[in-house]
Design an enzyme around this catalytic site. Structure first.
Site, short mmCIF file in Angstrom:
data_model
loop_
_atom_site.label_atom_id
_atom_site.label_comp_id
_atom_site.label_asym_id
_atom_site.label_seq_id
_atom_site.Cartn_x
_atom_site.Cartn_y
_atom_site.Cartn_z
N LEU A 35 0.66 -1.09 0.01
CA LEU A 35 0.03 -0.07 -0.23
C LEU A 35 1.18 0.81 -0.57
O LEU A 35 2.30 1.45 0.94
CB LEU A 35 -0.84 0.52 1.54
N ASP A 36 0.95 2.49 -0.51
CA ASP A 36 1.53 3.49 -0.38
C ASP A 36 1.27 4.23 0.64
O ASP A 36 0.26 3.91 1.23
CB ASP A 36 0.44 4.81 -1.54
N ARG A 37 2.50 4.14 1.06
CA ARG A 37 2.27 5.81 2.24
C ARG A 37 1.20 6.11 3.01
O ARG A 37 1.22 5.85 4.34
CB ARG A 37 3.50 6.62 3.18
N ARG B 14 -5.68 6.04 -7.71
CA ARG B 14 -5.23 8.12 -7.39
C ARG B 14 -6.02 8.85 -8.75
O ARG B 14 -6.63 9.69 -9.31
CB ARG B 14 -4.32 8.06 -6.47
N THR C 50 -2.02 5.77 1.90
CA THR C 50 -3.48 4.54 1.62
C THR C 50 -3.03 3.94 3.36
O THR C 50 -2.36 2.95 3.74
CB THR C 50 -3.32 3.73 0.48
#
Length: 359
Positions: A149-151, A292, A153
């Site tokens: 997961l993105d930082r 996104r 998220t």
């Protein structure tokens, strides 16, 4: 002219195995390759210069303001991640082969992975039986991230406990055999659709940002050698300005969807009223920043997502990260073959959006 003789030398470099064992690798350099690259040779002096026709991105480049904001957020996340420790309340599912946890916003997934052994060791220390045998088993475990997961998220992250299980589950993600849902808080014009599926290309040039490309550009080469890949996401509206019809995650009804095949730049009315929109996303491919990017293309960028034109300030408040939550994962267990459904509780920003209509 006199041609430079060709000699080869090797330059030693080191890489490291997961357990820290150094591996020796040879990298060769040639004196001929170090000659002036602009000096014509017999082979290329009269070769025709062919100009490559590259695909054109359909989403805008990163806003200038995003660089400084992202740097500040990265520094904050590094500090927060260095202190992060999983608690038992963060665990959503666990068996002897894998563990699923609820990752918080603003923490790198590598820090979550690193804290799993400490969590399990703490559980072992609190147990009153089988300490020795369980301790031996814990030391033999090999933890791997099954998904990333993105930082900023939050939500469901799955961590496997062995190499074999990791390879099976990662393959399931790669083969699109894992069903995923996300919740996003967006700002923009109220959608005219209730459900929609958007199909486009996805890629980035060398050292560039991820961008949306036309669906017809899929498989075409970009500057730097990468290729445009397909990207498909379905969305459903859960709430507009607090007026909602929230439902638990389920499969979309295809007959209720609109489909968009991206072939040109989106037309967004900059003067249109900005609304608070809660959506659920069903990514059918697993591209970087997919949700996104597609939210940006639809004109409803995620709140706090400064990379993709999301508002940094809203109603007098500044946001330290984008508001995107990995709500659920459903997959076939890599060992038992049984269906597994893991769901994370909604974050505060999502529950507040859904509760606002009752005020």
């Amino acid at each position: 002219m006199t041609q430079m003789p060709s000699f080869s030398f090797f330059h030693p470099t080191f890489t490291f195995a997961p357990k820290g064992v150094p591996r020796f690798r040879k990298t060769f350099f040639s004196l001929a390759s170090m000659s002036n690259p602009t000096e014509p040779t017999c082979e290329n002096a009269h070769a025709p210069q062919i100009q490559q026709n590259y695909p054109t991105p359909l989403s805008p480049p990163l806003p200038a303001i995003s660089k400084d904001i992202e740097l500040t957020r990265a520094m904050s996340a590094s500090s927060k991640s260095s202190l992060y420790k999983l608690s038992r309340s963060d665990v959503l599912y666990e068996d002897e082969w894998l563990v699923a946890v609820n990752k918080p916003q603003g923490v790198y997934c590598e820090s979550v992975l690193a804290s799993v052994p400490c969590l399990l060791a703490g559980d072992l220390a609190e147990s009153k039986s089988g300490r020795l045998s369980e301790g031996i088993k814990l030391n033999l475990l090999e933890f791997h991230l099954a998904n990333r997961l993105d930082r900023d998220t939050s939500g469901v992250m799955v961590i496997t406990k062995s190499h074999k299980v990791a390879s099976k589950l990662v393959k399931a993600f790669t083969d699109h055999k894992v069903s995923k849902t996300y919740i996003a808080f967006c700002i923009g014009p109220a959608p005219k659709w209730k459900r929609i599926t958007i199909m486009s290309g996805h890629g980035r040039s060398k050292f560039g940002a991820w961008r949306v490309y036309a669906a017809s550009d899929v498989s075409r080469v970009l500057p730097g050698g990468s290729v445009v890949r397909d990207m498909v996401t379905s969305f459903e509206v859960l709430s507009v300005n607090g007026q909602h019809s929230f439902k638990e995650p389920s499969e979309l009804q295809e007959d209720e969807e609109n489909n968009i095949v991206v072939e040109k730049k989106a037309v967004v009315d900059a003067d249109a009223k900005k609304n608070e929109i809660l959506v659920r996303a069903f990514p059918q491919s697993g591209r970087t920043h997919q949700i996104r990017l597609h939210c940006q293309y639809l004109g409803i960028s995620i709140r706090g997502d400064v990379k993709y034109e999301g508002v940094y300030e809203w109603n007098g408040k500044r946001y330290d990260g984008h508001e995107l939550h990995a709500e659920s994962l459903a997959f076939e267990h890599p060992v038992t073959g049984c269906p597994v459904m893991v769901q994370a509780p909604l974050p505060l920003w999502a529950t507040q959006a859904l509760q606002s209509s009752s005020k």
